[in-house]
Design a protein around this motif. Structure first.
Motif, PDB file in Angstrom:
ATOM      1  N   ALA A 199       0.659  -0.973   0.066  1.00 56.12           N
ATOM      2  CA  ALA A 199      -0.028   0.176  -0.086  1.00 56.12           C
ATOM      3  C   ALA A 199       1.101   1.047  -0.271  1.00 56.12           C
ATOM      4  N   GLY A 200       0.170   2.043  -0.414  1.00 56.59           N
ATOM      5  CA  GLY A 200       0.735   3.776  -0.147  1.00 56.59           C
ATOM      6  C   GLY A 200      -0.051   4.210  -0.148  1.00 56.59           C
ATOM      7  N   ASN A 201       0.654   5.670   1.153  1.00 54.52           N
ATOM      8  CA  ASN A 201      -0.707   6.597   1.059  1.00 54.52           C
ATOM      9  C   ASN A 201       0.698   7.976   1.565  1.00 54.52           C
ATOM     10  N   PHE A 202      -0.438   9.272   1.729  1.00 56.43           N
ATOM     11  CA  PHE A 202      -0.545   9.892   2.487  1.00 56.43           C
ATOM     12  C   PHE A 202      -1.264  10.830   2.605  1.00 56.43           C
ATOM     13  N   TYR A 203      -0.575  12.139   3.940  1.00 61.73           N
ATOM     14  CA  TYR A 203      -1.707  13.090   4.185  1.00 61.73           C
ATOM     15  C   TYR A 203      -1.870  14.324   3.171  1.00 61.73           C
ATOM     16  N   CYS A 204      -2.953  14.248   2.169  1.00 63.58           N
ATOM     17  CA  CYS A 204      -3.455  15.325   1.359  1.00 63.58           C
ATOM     18  C   CYS A 204      -4.302  15.809   1.397  1.00 63.58           C
ATOM     19  N   PRO A 205      -5.223  16.559   1.853  1.00 66.38           N
ATOM     20  CA  PRO A 205      -5.625  17.582   1.515  1.00 66.38           C
ATOM     21  C   PRO A 205      -6.490  17.754   0.224  1.00 66.38           C
ATOM     22  N   PRO A 237      -3.781  15.327  -9.687  1.00 72.25           N
ATOM     23  CA  PRO A 237      -3.681  14.043 -10.605  1.00 72.25           C
ATOM     24  C   PRO A 237      -2.528  12.410 -10.237  1.00 72.25           C
ATOM     25  N   ASN A 238      -1.641  13.331 -10.589  1.00 68.16           N
ATOM     26  CA  ASN A 238      -0.583  12.031 -10.071  1.00 68.16           C
ATOM     27  C   ASN A 238      -0.509  11.369  -8.889  1.00 68.16           C
ATOM     28  N   GLY A 239      -0.703  12.106  -7.919  1.00 71.64           N
ATOM     29  CA  GLY A 239      -0.241  11.894  -6.391  1.00 71.64           C
ATOM     30  C   GLY A 239      -1.583  10.460  -6.041  1.00 71.64           C
ATOM     31  N   ARG A 255      -3.900   8.607  -8.628  1.00 72.99           N
ATOM     32  CA  ARG A 255      -3.408   7.579  -9.350  1.00 72.99           C
ATOM     33  C   ARG A 255      -2.019   6.978  -8.963  1.00 72.99           C
ATOM     34  N   THR A 256      -1.114   7.141  -7.970  1.00 74.65           N
ATOM     35  CA  THR A 256      -0.273   7.064  -8.163  1.00 74.65           C
ATOM     36  C   THR A 256      -0.388   5.694  -6.600  1.00 74.65           C
ATOM     37  N   VAL A 257      -1.346   6.494  -6.112  1.00 81.70           N
ATOM     38  CA  VAL A 257      -2.561   5.906  -4.963  1.00 81.70           C
ATOM     39  C   VAL A 257      -3.355   4.899  -5.195  1.00 81.70           C
ATOM     40  N   ASP A 275      -3.329   3.592  -8.172  1.00 81.94           N
ATOM     41  CA  ASP A 275      -2.005   1.865  -8.980  1.00 81.94           C
ATOM     42  C   ASP A 275      -1.881   1.363  -7.964  1.00 81.94           C
ATOM     43  N   ILE A 276      -0.809   1.437  -6.531  1.00 81.16           N
ATOM     44  CA  ILE A 276      -0.060   0.797  -5.516  1.00 81.16           C
ATOM     45  C   ILE A 276      -1.446  -0.059  -5.116  1.00 81.16           C
ATOM     46  N   ASP A 277      -2.619  -0.025  -4.006  1.00 81.47           N
ATOM     47  CA  ASP A 277      -3.542  -0.366  -3.744  1.00 81.47           C
ATOM     48  C   ASP A 277      -5.120  -1.501  -4.409  1.00 81.47           C
ATOM     49  N   THR A 306       3.826   1.308  12.357  1.00 84.70           N
ATOM     50  CA  THR A 306       3.591   1.054  11.662  1.00 84.70           C
ATOM     51  C   THR A 306       3.998   2.809  10.324  1.00 84.70           C
ATOM     52  N   VAL A 307       4.117   2.393   9.152  1.00 81.95           N
ATOM     53  CA  VAL A 307       4.584   3.393   8.762  1.00 81.95           C
ATOM     54  C   VAL A 307       2.894   4.545   7.985  1.00 81.95           C
ATOM     55  N   GLY A 308       2.005   4.018   7.930  1.00 80.34           N
ATOM     56  CA  GLY A 308       1.052   4.674   7.943  1.00 80.34           C
ATOM     57  C   GLY A 308       0.597   5.633   8.783  1.00 80.34           C
ATOM     58  N   GLN A 362       2.566   6.588  11.845  1.00 79.74           N
ATOM     59  CA  GLN A 362       3.906   7.735  11.314  1.00 79.74           C
ATOM     60  C   GLN A 362       3.044   8.727  10.662  1.00 79.74           C
ATOM     61  N   ARG A 363       2.871   8.206   9.279  1.00 79.24           N
ATOM     62  CA  ARG A 363       2.556   9.673   8.180  1.00 79.24           C
ATOM     63  C   ARG A 363       1.418  10.104   8.396  1.00 79.24           C
ATOM     64  N   LEU A 364       0.499   9.442   9.025  1.00 78.24           N
ATOM     65  CA  LEU A 364      -0.729  10.032   8.805  1.00 78.24           C
ATOM     66  C   LEU A 364      -1.521  10.220  10.547  1.00 78.24           C
TER      67      LEU A 364
HETATM   68  C1  HXC Z   1       1.481  15.424  -1.663  1.00 78.00           C
HETATM   69  C2  HXC Z   1       1.625  13.681  -2.476  1.00 78.00           C
HETATM   70  C3  HXC Z   1       2.954  12.750  -1.534  1.00 78.00           C
HETATM   71  C4  HXC Z   1       2.626  14.146  -0.216  1.00 78.00           C
HETATM   72  C5  HXC Z   1       3.941  12.362  -2.654  1.00 78.00           C
HETATM   73  N1  HXC Z   1       2.881  12.634  -3.143  1.00 78.00           N
HETATM   74  N2  HXC Z   1       3.933  12.389  -1.202  1.00 78.00           N
HETATM   75  N3  HXC Z   1       1.476  15.254  -2.757  1.00 78.00           N
HETATM   76  N4  HXC Z   1       1.778  15.187  -0.780  1.00 78.00           N
HETATM   77  N5  HXC Z   1       2.940  13.704   0.978  1.00 78.00           N
HETATM   78  C6  HXC Z   1       2.631  12.870  -4.987  1.00 78.00           C
HETATM   79  C7  HXC Z   1       3.989  13.360  -5.170  1.00 78.00           C
HETATM   80  O1  HXC Z   1       4.110  14.968  -5.782  1.00 78.00           O
HETATM   81  C8  HXC Z   1       3.668  12.826  -6.719  1.00 78.00           C
HETATM   82  O2  HXC Z   1       2.702  13.410  -8.219  1.00 78.00           O
HETATM   83  C9  HXC Z   1       3.213  11.712  -6.928  1.00 78.00           C
HETATM   84  O3  HXC Z   1       2.591  11.967  -5.543  1.00 78.00           O
HETATM   85  C10 HXC Z   1       3.933  10.128  -7.389  1.00 78.00           C
HETATM   86  O4  HXC Z   1       4.734  10.948  -5.609  1.00 78.00           O
HETATM   87  P1  HXC Z   1       6.217   9.951  -6.307  1.00 78.00           P
HETATM   88  O5  HXC Z   1       6.816   9.971  -4.959  1.00 78.00           O
HETATM   89  O6  HXC Z   1       6.683   9.746  -7.781  1.00 78.00           O
HETATM   90  O7  HXC Z   1       6.290   8.359  -5.843  1.00 78.00           O
HETATM   91  P2  HXC Z   1       6.641   7.059  -5.332  1.00 78.00           P
HETATM   92  O8  HXC Z   1       7.848   7.308  -5.431  1.00 78.00           O
HETATM   93  O9  HXC Z   1       6.706   6.161  -6.393  1.00 78.00           O
HETATM   94  O10 HXC Z   1       5.848   6.505  -3.623  1.00 78.00           O
HETATM   95  C11 HXC Z   1       4.495   6.315  -3.806  1.00 78.00           C
HETATM   96  C12 HXC Z   1       4.515   7.026  -2.544  1.00 78.00           C
HETATM   97  C13 HXC Z   1       5.195   6.716  -1.897  1.00 78.00           C
HETATM   98  C14 HXC Z   1       2.646   6.114  -2.159  1.00 78.00           C
HETATM   99  C15 HXC Z   1       3.684   8.221  -2.660  1.00 78.00           C
HETATM  100  O11 HXC Z   1       4.920   7.366  -0.103  1.00 78.00           O
HETATM  101  C16 HXC Z   1       5.108   5.308  -1.459  1.00 78.00           C
HETATM  102  O12 HXC Z   1       6.078   4.588  -1.807  1.00 78.00           O
HETATM  103  N6  HXC Z   1       4.912   4.943  -0.215  1.00 78.00           N
HETATM  104  C17 HXC Z   1       4.632   3.701   0.480  1.00 78.00           C
HETATM  105  C18 HXC Z   1       5.054   3.296   1.408  1.00 78.00           C
HETATM  106  C19 HXC Z   1       3.471   3.593   2.809  1.00 78.00           C
HETATM  107  O13 HXC Z   1       2.977   4.615   1.917  1.00 78.00           O
HETATM  108  N7  HXC Z   1       3.094   3.185   3.661  1.00 78.00           N
HETATM  109  C20 HXC Z   1       2.268   3.641   3.904  1.00 78.00           C
HETATM  110  C21 HXC Z   1       0.984   2.477   3.189  1.00 78.00           C
HETATM  111  S1  HXC Z   1      -0.079   2.668   5.258  1.00 78.00           S
HETATM  112  P3  HXC Z   1       3.043  14.729  -8.887  1.00 78.00           P
HETATM  113  O14 HXC Z   1       1.924  15.504  -9.420  1.00 78.00           O
HETATM  114  O15 HXC Z   1       3.851  16.006  -8.132  1.00 78.00           O
HETATM  115  O16 HXC Z   1       4.005  14.045 -10.028  1.00 78.00           O
HETATM  116  C22 HXC Z   1      -1.842   3.046   4.680  1.00 78.00           C
HETATM  117  C23 HXC Z   1      -2.539   2.600   6.002  1.00 78.00           C
HETATM  118  C24 HXC Z   1      -2.553   3.429   6.864  1.00 78.00           C
HETATM  119  O17 HXC Z   1      -1.445   2.575   3.752  1.00 78.00           O
HETATM  120  C25 HXC Z   1      -3.579   3.122   7.979  1.00 78.00           C
HETATM  121  C26 HXC Z   1      -3.129   4.400   9.192  1.00 78.00           C
HETATM  122  C27 HXC Z   1      -3.869   4.174  10.093  1.00 78.00           C
END
Ligand code: HXC
Length: 259
Positions: free
Chosen positions: A95-101, A107-109, A111-113, A115-117, A195-197, A199-201
């Motif tokens: 899974a991939g995730n990050f906090y972002c209003p 659109p790429n942000g 799509r990225t999540v 795509d992964i999830d 967990t990273v989740g 921590q980040r959120l």
């Molecule tokens: C806004 C963001 C951002 C952020 C990335 N983006 N982080 N936008 N705020 N914090 C945007 C980027 O600007 C970019 O868009 C697009 O997302 C892709 O970012 P990349 O860094 O190029 O992607 P990539 O290197 O492939 O990394 C994927 C990722 C990364 C999802 C963004 O965080 C990752 O690899 N995460 C894996 C680990 C993870 O997230 N674990 C948590 C999962 S836990 P633009 O437009 O600029 O190109 C979970 C449960 C949580 O899901 C439960 C909590 C209770």
């Protein structure tokens, strides 16, 4: 019944299995007798996971995989079958995730999540199907979701939408693949500490204490809480469970509804 070799003879592929909840599931499965393949994008983390379990005398294998790429997911499935002879259990955990209003989310942000999830989970199910239907134990798919997918997830709408999609996909497949004796379930964790989740959120956004109080039990869960659920669902003890979303969240969603 519960025995220390409850998963003996099973082969499991775990995406995102080199760290966090995925590694906890890999550890539990290996300790209980399963042959485990972990798939991850990060070679260093995979090497660490293999080495950590080797210290316990447990041999797991690893295959480099970005779940956003169908060919790589198919390669992970094929490699598992080549190395272990079959596939019984698929855990879609990456899974991939990050906090972002949402107004600030590109659109790429988004799509990225997704795509992964969501797409990554579909790729796993699709690539594994032909092998899972041959399992003598009955194939088993477990995907990691969250009840925040069903309630909506302010500040992580991308991840919430993906997790809702995972629950819907899993319910559809439970029916479509029931005749093949493949069980398809989801686990919805609450906030799991370390967990990273979380921590980040929650930690990085200053919400840790608030989020702790939001659970009925008033505390974060442990990675083993999720691994235990994944053991139960994959074992013979869970043989009649399919299409279920097992909520392991310390009563968070109920407290949310009751508030
Ligand atoms: C806004 C963001 C951002 C952020 C990335 N983006 N982080 N936008 N705020 N914090 C945007 C980027 O600007 C970019 O868009 C697009 O997302 C892709 O970012 P990349 O860094 O190029 O992607 P990539 O290197 O492939 O990394 C994927 C990722 C990364 C999802 C963004 O965080 C990752 O690899 N995460 C894996 C680990 C993870 O997230 N674990 C948590 C999962 S836990 P633009 O437009 O600029 O190109 C979970 C449960 C949580 O899901 C439960 C909590 C209770």
């Amino acid at each position: 019944m519960f025995t220390s070799d409850i998963l003996k003879g099973r082969v499991a592929l775990i995406t995102g299995g080199a760290g966090g909840i995925g590694f906890e599931i890999a550890t539990a499965y290996a300790r209980l007798g399963a042959n485990v393949m972990v798939a991850s994008r990060n070679q260093e983390r995979m090497d660490g996971a293999v080495a950590a379990l080797a210290k316990e005398g447990l041999a797991i294998k690893a295959v480099k995989t970005d779940v956003r790429n169908y060919d790589e997911v198919k390669n992970a499935v094929d490699t598992t079958v080549e190395q272990y002879g079959k596939l019984d259990i698929l855990i879609n955990n990456a899974a991939g995730n990050f906090y972002c209003p949402t107004a600030d989310l590109s659109p790429n942000g988004w799509r990225t999540v997704i795509d992964i999830d969501l797409n990554g989970t579909f790729y796993g199910c699709h690539a594994a199907y032909q092998h899972l239907k041959k399992s003598e134990h009955g194939g088993c798919i477990i995907s990691i979701a969250t009840m925040l997918g069903l309630s909506g997830w302010p500040g992580a709408a991308h991840a919430g939408a993906a997790k809702a999609g995972i629950i819907s996909l899993s319910r559809a497949l439970a029916v479509e693949w029931g005749d093949d004796q493949i069980r398809v379930n989801t686990i919805s964790p609450g906030p799991i500490g370390d967990t990273v989740g979380v921590q980040r959120l929650y930690q990085e956004t200053g919400r840790e204490e608030l989020e702790r109080k939001k659970t009925a039990l008033g505390r974060f869960g442990k990675k083993t809480d999720i691994a235990n659920a994944a053991v139960y669902l994959a074992s013979d003890l869970g043989q009649y469970i399919t299409g279920e979303n097992m909520v392991v969240d310390g009563g968070r969603w109920l407290k949310y509804v009751a508030a």
